[in-house]
Every structure is written in structure tokens, then in C-alpha cells.
Design an enzyme around this catalytic site. Structure first.
Site, PDB file in Angstrom:
ATOM      1  CG  ASP A   1      36.966  32.461  93.771  1.00 13.14           C
ATOM      2  OD1 ASP A   1      37.979  33.034  93.336  1.00 13.14           O
ATOM      3  OD2 ASP A   1      36.134  33.016  94.515  1.00 13.14           O
TER       4      ASP A   1
ATOM      5  CB  SER B 176      34.242  36.447  85.166  1.00 11.39           C
ATOM      6  OG  SER B 176      34.848  37.599  85.735  1.00 11.39           O
TER       7      SER B 176
ATOM      8  CD  GLU C  84      31.508  40.613  85.397  1.00  8.78           C
ATOM      9  OE1 GLU C  84      31.638  39.378  85.554  1.00  8.78           O
ATOM     10  OE2 GLU C  84      30.708  41.103  84.591  1.00  8.78           O
ATOM     11  CG  ASN C  85      37.952  37.317  86.366  1.00  7.16           C
ATOM     12  OD1 ASN C  85      37.653  36.151  86.123  1.00  7.16           O
ATOM     13  ND2 ASN C  85      37.784  37.846  87.575  1.00  7.16           N
TER      14      ASN C  85
END
Ligand code: IPE
Ligand code: IPE
Ligand code: MG
Length: 237
Positions: free
Chosen positions: A22, A67, A69-70
Site C-alpha cells: 500500500d 482487492s 474493493e479496488n
């Protein structure tokens, strides 16, 4: 595994290290560059850290690359990440001859078809490697993984009494992969962001403020040193 450092003190190299890669976007922004510049630097960093992990005897390295969610990100950024992935998978020079086995965890269904084929190729070609296993978490979400496992268990008509922790584990992407010993998150965020939800039950966590493209071998060594100071009890005394 025991590994002698310069001072000859034996230490324990974690068998399975997992990293949440990250901070690419912030790293690029700090340099006045577009986020894609950070992702390119992050991908390069992955190769450097993976190579080093293989060298010191890490058996499994799992990295969170994208992810579930990305997908909320702008299309342009997602396309850039997918292109980076293509480049990486097409670069046959990657880890060839280094005895690294490549694997992927995550939902492949919604990934572009050509990338899926490249992923399968990479897995097949490195299947026989006996060194480190590098696991890329791509379109991965811990809750999504558990949800899919539950669905399959029900679809297979498994009786309620037969469902135990080992059975659930066997339905996860990581069925034959040991749980991570050490989970590292750079970039100053203190959360899992849906990474290895089930598998992290007894992992050691290490957080670092460094942004992923700046994460160095020295930083990794610091994490391993810290890991060596931890007392893992697994609920015992
Ligand atoms: C991690 O870096 C890479 C991916 C999530 C694909 P970010 O893109 O999240 O970088 P920051 O957190 O915005 O700095
Ligand atoms: C986690 O980072 C996912 C990856 C590194 C691939 P995010 O940047 O997506 O996580 P949040 O949104 O800060 O929790
Ligand atoms: Mg981020």
C-alpha cells in the site's frame, strides 16, 4: 528456518510473509506524478522484495495487489494496474531460473480473459519450482473468499456436522498454503482491508509508515527482527 545474521545470532525467518503493498498513490503524489507512476514503482518493488525473500529462505510470500474493493477506483487507474499486470506476466524473464513458484488467489471470473490465461500459464510453467512460492492476491477479498467457500460447501451438500475449521480452510483459495506468520502493512494504515481474513487469525502484524515503493530490504529486515521478538502463544501459556 535458522539464518545467521552478521552478528551470527540465529533467527527465525517467517515461513510465510504476507504484504499489503500500500501507498503507491501517495508516493507518486508526493513526487507530483500521476498515481500510475506509483503503481509502476510498486510493481518493481515487489520483484526486489520477492527476490530477497526467496534468497533468505521464506517459503511463501503473499502480496495484496488488487482487492475486490479496488474496482471502486477510476477506470483509468484500474486499466493502468491491469496493464502493469499484463507486462509483468508477459515478461518471461521474471523469476525464470530462480526456482520461484507463482500462484494467484482471488476471484478470476471478473478479470480480463487474456490476463486469466497469462495467470494460468504462469502457474503451469512454474509448477515444478521447489523454492519460494510467490502468491499474488488479485481481485482478492477475504469476505468474498469465505462467502464463496460457504456457497460451495452448501452446493456440495456437505452435512452440517461435517463442517469444521479444516473443512472450511480446504474450501479457501489458500487450501494448501499455510497461514501467514507475519503480515506487513506499509503506508501508515493500520487495517487489514479485507486481506486474508480467515488466515490471519494468529498472524503477527507489523505496520510501517514507509510507502510501499520506498519499502527497502532494510525495512523488511526490521520487520523480521521485530517478528523474532514476538512471543506467539496461539492461546497457550
Ligand atoms: C496500493 O497503493 C496499490 C493498490 C491498492 C492497487 P494505493 O493505490 O492504495 O496507494 P495509496 O494508498 O492511495 O497511497
Ligand atoms: C489494500 O489497499 C489493497 C491493496 C494494497 C491491493 P487499499 O488502499 O485498497 O486499502 P484502503 O482502501 O486504504 O483500506
Ligand atoms: Mg491504499
Amino acid at each position: 528456518m535458522l539464518f545467521k545474521k552478521e552478528n551470527n545470532a540465529p533467527r527465525n525467518v517467517p515461513g510465510h510473509i504476507a504484504i499489503i503493498m500500500d501507498g503507491n498513490g501517495r508516493w507518486a503524489k508526493n513526487k507530483g506524478m500521476p498515481r500510475s507512476f506509483g503503481h509502476t514503482a510498486g510493481a518493481k518493488k515487489f520483484k526486489e522484495i520477492a527476490r530477497y525473500c526467496n534468497k533468505i529462505g521464506v517459503k511463501y510470500l503473499t502480496v495484496y495487489a488488487f482487492s475486490t474493493e479496488n474496482w471502486k477506483r477510476p477506470k483509468e487507474e484500474i486499466d493502468g494496474i491491469m496493464n502493469l499486470l499484463r507486462d509483468y506476466l508477459l515478461d518471461t524473464a521474471n523469476f525464470k531460473g530462480e526456482n520461484v513458484r507463482l500462484r494467484f488467489i482471488g476471484d478470476r471470473e471478473s478479470l480480463p480473459q487474456d490476463i486469466r490465461l497469462l495467470m494460468e500459464n504462469g502457474e503451469r510453467e512454474s509448477e515444478g519450482a521447489t523454492g519460494m512460492t510467490a502468491i499474488l492476491a488479485l481481485n482478492y477479498g477475504g469476505r468474498d473468499e469465505i462467502t464463496k467457500a460457504v456457497r460451495s460447501i452448501v452446493a456440495n451438500g456437505v452435512e452440517a456436522e461435517k463442517i469444521d475449521e479444516a473443512l472450511i480452510s480446504s474450501y479457501l483459495y489458500t487450501a494448501d498454503i499455510p497461514d501467514p506468520d507475519l503480515i506487513i502493512r506499509p503506508s501508515g494504515e493500520y487495517r487489514l482491508s479485507n486481506f486474508l481474513t480467515w488466515q490471519s487469525a494468529y498472524s503477527e502484524f507489523y505496520f510501517d509508515n514507509v510507502l510501499w515503493p520506498d519499502f527497502s530490504i532494510k525495512d523488511l529486515e526490521k520487520a523480521i527482527d521485530e517478528y523474532n521478538r514476538r512471543n506467539r502463544r496461539f492461546g497457550g501459556v
